[in-house]
Design a protein around this motif. Sequence first.
Motif, PDB file in Angstrom:
ATOM      1  N   SER A 132      -7.408  -8.799  -7.052  1.00 53.18           N
ATOM      2  CA  SER A 132      -7.502  -7.684  -6.114  1.00 53.18           C
ATOM      3  C   SER A 132      -8.832  -7.698  -5.379  1.00 53.18           C
ATOM      4  O   SER A 132      -9.852  -8.170  -5.887  1.00 53.18           O
ATOM      5  CB  SER A 132      -7.337  -6.354  -6.855  1.00 53.18           C
ATOM      6  OG  SER A 132      -8.213  -6.287  -7.967  1.00 53.18           O
ATOM      7  N   TRP A 180      -4.512  -2.787   6.478  1.00 56.54           N
ATOM      8  CA  TRP A 180      -4.431  -3.913   5.557  1.00 56.54           C
ATOM      9  C   TRP A 180      -3.652  -5.013   6.273  1.00 56.54           C
ATOM     10  O   TRP A 180      -2.429  -4.972   6.350  1.00 56.54           O
ATOM     11  CB  TRP A 180      -3.731  -3.515   4.254  1.00 56.54           C
ATOM     12  CG  TRP A 180      -4.174  -2.182   3.743  1.00 56.54           C
ATOM     13  CD1 TRP A 180      -3.384  -1.127   3.404  1.00 56.54           C
ATOM     14  CD2 TRP A 180      -5.518  -1.742   3.526  1.00 56.54           C
ATOM     15  NE1 TRP A 180      -4.140  -0.067   3.005  1.00 56.54           N
ATOM     16  CE2 TRP A 180      -5.458  -0.414   3.065  1.00 56.54           C
ATOM     17  CE3 TRP A 180      -6.768  -2.333   3.673  1.00 56.54           C
ATOM     18  CZ2 TRP A 180      -6.588   0.330   2.751  1.00 56.54           C
ATOM     19  CZ3 TRP A 180      -7.900  -1.587   3.366  1.00 56.54           C
ATOM     20  CH2 TRP A 180      -7.796  -0.292   2.908  1.00 56.54           C
ATOM     21  N   ALA A 210      -1.059  -0.500  -2.718  1.00 61.53           N
ATOM     22  CA  ALA A 210      -0.479  -1.837  -2.892  1.00 61.53           C
ATOM     23  C   ALA A 210       0.367  -1.846  -4.149  1.00 61.53           C
ATOM     24  O   ALA A 210       0.146  -1.048  -5.074  1.00 61.53           O
ATOM     25  CB  ALA A 210      -1.583  -2.899  -2.972  1.00 61.53           C
ATOM     26  N   ALA A 263       4.050   1.388   0.135  1.00 65.12           N
ATOM     27  CA  ALA A 263       4.072   0.049  -0.456  1.00 65.12           C
ATOM     28  C   ALA A 263       5.463  -0.245  -0.993  1.00 65.12           C
ATOM     29  O   ALA A 263       6.136   0.656  -1.508  1.00 65.12           O
ATOM     30  CB  ALA A 263       3.044  -0.067  -1.576  1.00 65.12           C
ATOM     31  N   SER A 270       5.523  -1.564   5.000  1.00 63.76           N
ATOM     32  CA  SER A 270       5.677  -2.623   4.006  1.00 63.76           C
ATOM     33  C   SER A 270       7.075  -3.214   4.100  1.00 63.76           C
ATOM     34  O   SER A 270       8.010  -2.569   4.577  1.00 63.76           O
ATOM     35  CB  SER A 270       5.437  -2.073   2.590  1.00 63.76           C
ATOM     36  OG  SER A 270       6.168  -0.867   2.405  1.00 63.76           O
TER      37      SER A 270
END
Length: 625
Positions: A385, A472, A328, A283, A591
């Motif tokens: 979230s 994700w 995250a 992340a 990311s």
Amino acid sequence: MSCLTVIEAGGPHAIIVRGPALEIIDLTSGTSAGTIPTGLAHIDAVAAAEIDGRPIAICLANQRLYVVDLSSGEHLGVTFRGDTPQAIIAGVLAGRPTLIGATGSELRRWDITTGEEIGGPLAVHRAPVSALAMAGPSIVVSADRDGVIHRSDLSTGEEAGEPIHRPGAAVTALAAAETAGGFVLITGDGSTATLATGGGPGAAHVAEGGPGEAHVAEGGSPVAGGGSAGGTIDEVGAVATAIRDGRPILVTLGLDEAVRTHDLPAGTENGPLWADETVSITAVTVAVVGGRPMAISGDGDGTVRRWDLGTLTPIGSPMTGHTSWVRAAATAELHGREVAVTAADRSLRIWDLATGAPVTEPIDTRYQTTVLATATWNGLTIAVSLHGDGRTRAWDLATGELAAGPLDEWAGARAFAQAGEVIYAITADHPYDERSGTYDTSEIALRAWDLATGNAIGAPMPGGGQGGSVTWPPITVIDAAGRPVVVSGAGADGILRVWDLASGASLGERAGHDGQLTAVAATVHEGRLIVATGGEDGTLRVGAVGAIGAEGGGATGATGARGAVGFGGDGGAQAAGEGLRLTGHTGRITSAAIAGTQLVSGSEDGTLRVWDLLTGALHARFRSS
């Protein structure tokens, strides 16, 4: 299908596939000799050879063959004629490097330097061929799904002995070698490698019995005591043979992705072990703290780190506390100071970015957090979230208490973001067909919602993709001069799509990655929306998408041709249409974030890289450990 091969150039080296890269392992020292990014997302098999003294690898990916120079990382652009094989190995025919491939039940041969096919197909099998190996410079060993093994002489196209029958599971990995005591055949079924030895290269029959009970005999018929099983090696996915210090060795790629070497014919492990110790960066987010831009990264081991984007140096000590990989990360302002919020191990942790210290006790979320954003709402600073139970929750970062939720309406949300005064939830749904009154289950559309009111905003945005292997989905929302825009790379087709969030109108799309998109980031620069994408192929694409003021502006970044790939070093940028293609990462991009005119990318290769967003120049490369 094997993703392990061996090349003898400069001493024995193993080549294995690690995501979109090739890892070269020195079998003498047990150390990595380099990692070569290929720009290919799914490599199904690899073979190795030499062309004019240069080591090269042939990669089977996307039902095509690619030739990569292992010295420079360059794609050589050789086109192989005819059908694409499902298994490959490299040998030598008449002094020329030759690729041997299996297309169905037939074997074919190509000149690697030209891609031209040599002779006709060798029809030696009845069932589709599942694995190949070399037994000497011009003898190819091939196994099919029925467990029948043939040896063929490449120079004549004739069989070099009687078939070998291996009962039991289909052969998925194959290797062969000659030793002082005779001929060794190694077969694998995807989890176990079985070694069988015989009285010499003429050994041609494996008697009835399961894996580990094979007996080799000479002349095509069993001979009691004429051969013996060398035993089995468990937890093995791929095999190859090599010569080290003048002796044949077996090389195995374990199910733990470690490379080991074994003496032949006994199969006893002997030599240094190579194991991947890379800690992925999972992340990345950015912030400005005390006037200086900063990147914050989360690692696969739960560590959080800070990086100064002005001086391009690490900041302070790593921040520890999470016990599993950081899923995250986001930043916010809390009590007048900049903080980072990280999600892992069923908790949210809040860190003071100036000091690196925890701000509060961890927030127990009870479920894993999969999507995370920060926002201001009703005078509170919150983390919005999505959790593993499919529900959306909002947490008060000051108290750690639940501020809203659990909300069932946004199950499966792909992204949360605040643009202006609105907190958006982006969800996936099937488009509704007005004519038939039914939902199109073959397609997924994105839908925007106002989290405060619970009302849908605009029209569904079709083309949202059907998921695939992206855990994700990479989606973000950006406030582009008061115009909220959705930037999505969630489709299984690897296409970037941009929509006007209020109207649902498409603002354009862009292709260019091999495989799926795994990260997106966006910013507005000089009135243009600049979008950066990262993919399974380990590359980044950067380009402008329309003018902010234009209604329905089209994408200006076009699909670019695959360019040269840098060799192991810091990578570089190639022009691709009106955008940039950035290379250097040797793992999937996990990311990406933008700070001013700097692009920060994290990867499974364990590096954080800082690029110039406008030129593609690499400013810094940091390792996660």
